[in-house]
Design an enzyme around this catalytic site. Structure first.
Site, PDB file in Angstrom:
ATOM      1  CG  ASP A 257      22.761 116.811  41.651  1.00  0.00           C
ATOM      2  OD1 ASP A 257      22.452 116.027  40.741  1.00  0.00           O
ATOM      3  OD2 ASP A 257      22.054 117.033  42.646  1.00  0.00           O
ATOM      4  CG  ASN A 265      10.420 118.666  39.411  1.00  0.00           C
ATOM      5  OD1 ASN A 265      10.207 119.695  38.782  1.00  0.00           O
ATOM      6  ND2 ASN A 265      11.375 117.809  39.106  1.00  0.00           N
ATOM      7  CD  GLU A 300      18.284 116.038  39.899  1.00  0.00           C
ATOM      8  OE1 GLU A 300      18.280 115.450  40.984  1.00  0.00           O
ATOM      9  OE2 GLU A 300      17.645 115.636  38.905  1.00  0.00           O
TER      10      GLU A 300
END
Length: 382
Positions: A257, A265, A300
């Site tokens: 992860d 973002n 992700e």
């Protein structure tokens, strides 16, 4: 009996033009690479035969070498199309070299009055190009198409015919009775005409098979990273673990992860986040073996199944991925995120995919709680 070469070449040109129009219409609809290369091959064959119609005229000096080059280009286009079915790149330098050598040899042998200028090189490259196409069609996976074997045999027959032309040309010469009767331009045009029509019946099926396989491949992959998608991974990993269970070797699973991915973002935009995901996917692909399964698990998060790898080896692969990711360039001054990993293995008790994912997920949660940017192995099952 010597067949009328002009009539045969005109007939071959008409057939080639008709097939070209039909297959171009199909190519515009399917965008099949093989269909496209077949259209290019037909265009080369059509133009080459039109050039040969100028033999015996003042234009022969340029038309004859042009015809040789165009027909060699057609044979190599058939080979390139066959390679596209096996997802191999176009043979650019081979293509250019063969056409260049054919042109040079044709120009050096007085093409103004010698209709067989460069004939030896021309026949050699025609044989080679069609034979290579036959080979690539034959090597195509049997699950890919039900017609590729017949296509390979048709191409093999034509390659054998051109090889015989080459052999008789060397022994008998272009003016010899055997060559003129069985391997001259008239008979070659007739053989090519018949095979073009016969092969074209299989072309639509083969190009449609290519389209279906390409769509299936796209459906199995994540659009952004190119890795397997979650559903495909689960199916393949389940089958792989069932296969391994019979022989009882070890297998490991990694859940990864990207740390603080939301911050990337939020601060830099989703394009930067997409680039980070692609960079990590590339690092995974560079660090694993061809037998390993790698997928984007969601968001992700990524998942890897490593058949035959111990838990220690899985931890080493996670370290390799980190090194590969660190070696990649920063994206517009955006530092790539660190990664947390949860690792488990059949050695610690989990043997089915669901249990392995649960164990790796627990280890990943622990890695996050310990401060991220680390590899944590799953605890042995009680």
């Amino acid at each position: 009996m010597v067949l009328d070469i002009t009539t045969l070449r005109v007939a071959l040109g008409v057939v080639a033009l008709t097939l070209l129009l039909l297959f171009y219409a199909s190519f515009r609809r399917t965008r099949s690479s093989y269909n496209g290369w077949w259209c290019i091959a037909l265009l080369f064959f059509l133009a080459g035969n039109l050039a040969f119609l100028l033999n015996g005229t003042p234009h022969q000096v340029w038309a004859n070498p042009s015809g040789n080059v165009l027909l060699v280009g057609g044979a190599l286009s058939v080979w390139t199309g066959a390679r596209s079915l096996r997802m191999l790149p176009p043979p650019k330098w081979q293509f250019a070299t063969a056409c260049g050598i054919t042109a040079l040899s044709s120009l050096l042998e007085n093409p103004g009055y010698n209709t067989w200028s460069g004939g030896l090189v021309y026949l050699g490259f025609m044989t080679l190009g069609i034979a290579l196409a036959s080979r690539d069609l034959w090597l195509l996976d049997s699950s890919y198409s039900h017609v590729h074997k017949s296509m390979a045999l048709a191409a093999g027959f034509l390659a054998a015919y051109y090889f015989c032309r080459l052999a008789v040309y060397l022994v008998d010469g272009p003016s010899g009775p055997n060559f003129r009767m069985y391997f001259g331009p008239s008979m070659a045009s007739l053989v090519t005409l018949v095979l073009l029509v016969a092969v074209s019946f299989s072309m639509t099926a083969l190009s449609n098979d290519q389209l279906i396989n390409r769509l299936s491949e796209r459906a199995a992959r994540d659009n952004l990273t190119g890795l397997l998608n979650r559903g495909t991974f689960m199916d393949l990993a389940t089958k792989e673990l069932e296969r391994l269970h019979a022989t009882s070797p070890v297998a490991s699973l990694i859940l990864a992860d990207l740390d603080h991915f939301k911050a990337i973002n939020d601060e830099y935009g989703h394009a930067a986040g997409d680039a980070a995901l692609q960079a990590f996917a590339a690092a995974c692909s560079e660090s694993v073996r061809s037998t390993d399964l790698v997928a984007r698990y969601g968001g992700e998060e990524f998942i890897l199944l490593l058949p035959g790898a111990s838990q220690e080896r899985a931890e080493s692969i996670a370290a390799d991925i980190n090194r590969s990711l660190a070696a990649s360039k920063s994206l517009d001054d955006i530092h790539l995120p660190t990664v947390s990993y949860g690792v488990t293995s059949t050695q610690v008790g989990a043997v089915d995919l669901t249990a392995m994912i649960a164990a790796a997920d627990a280890a990943l949660y622990e890695a996050k709680s310990l401060g991220r940017n680390r590899v944590v192995r799953a605890a042995p099952r009680a």
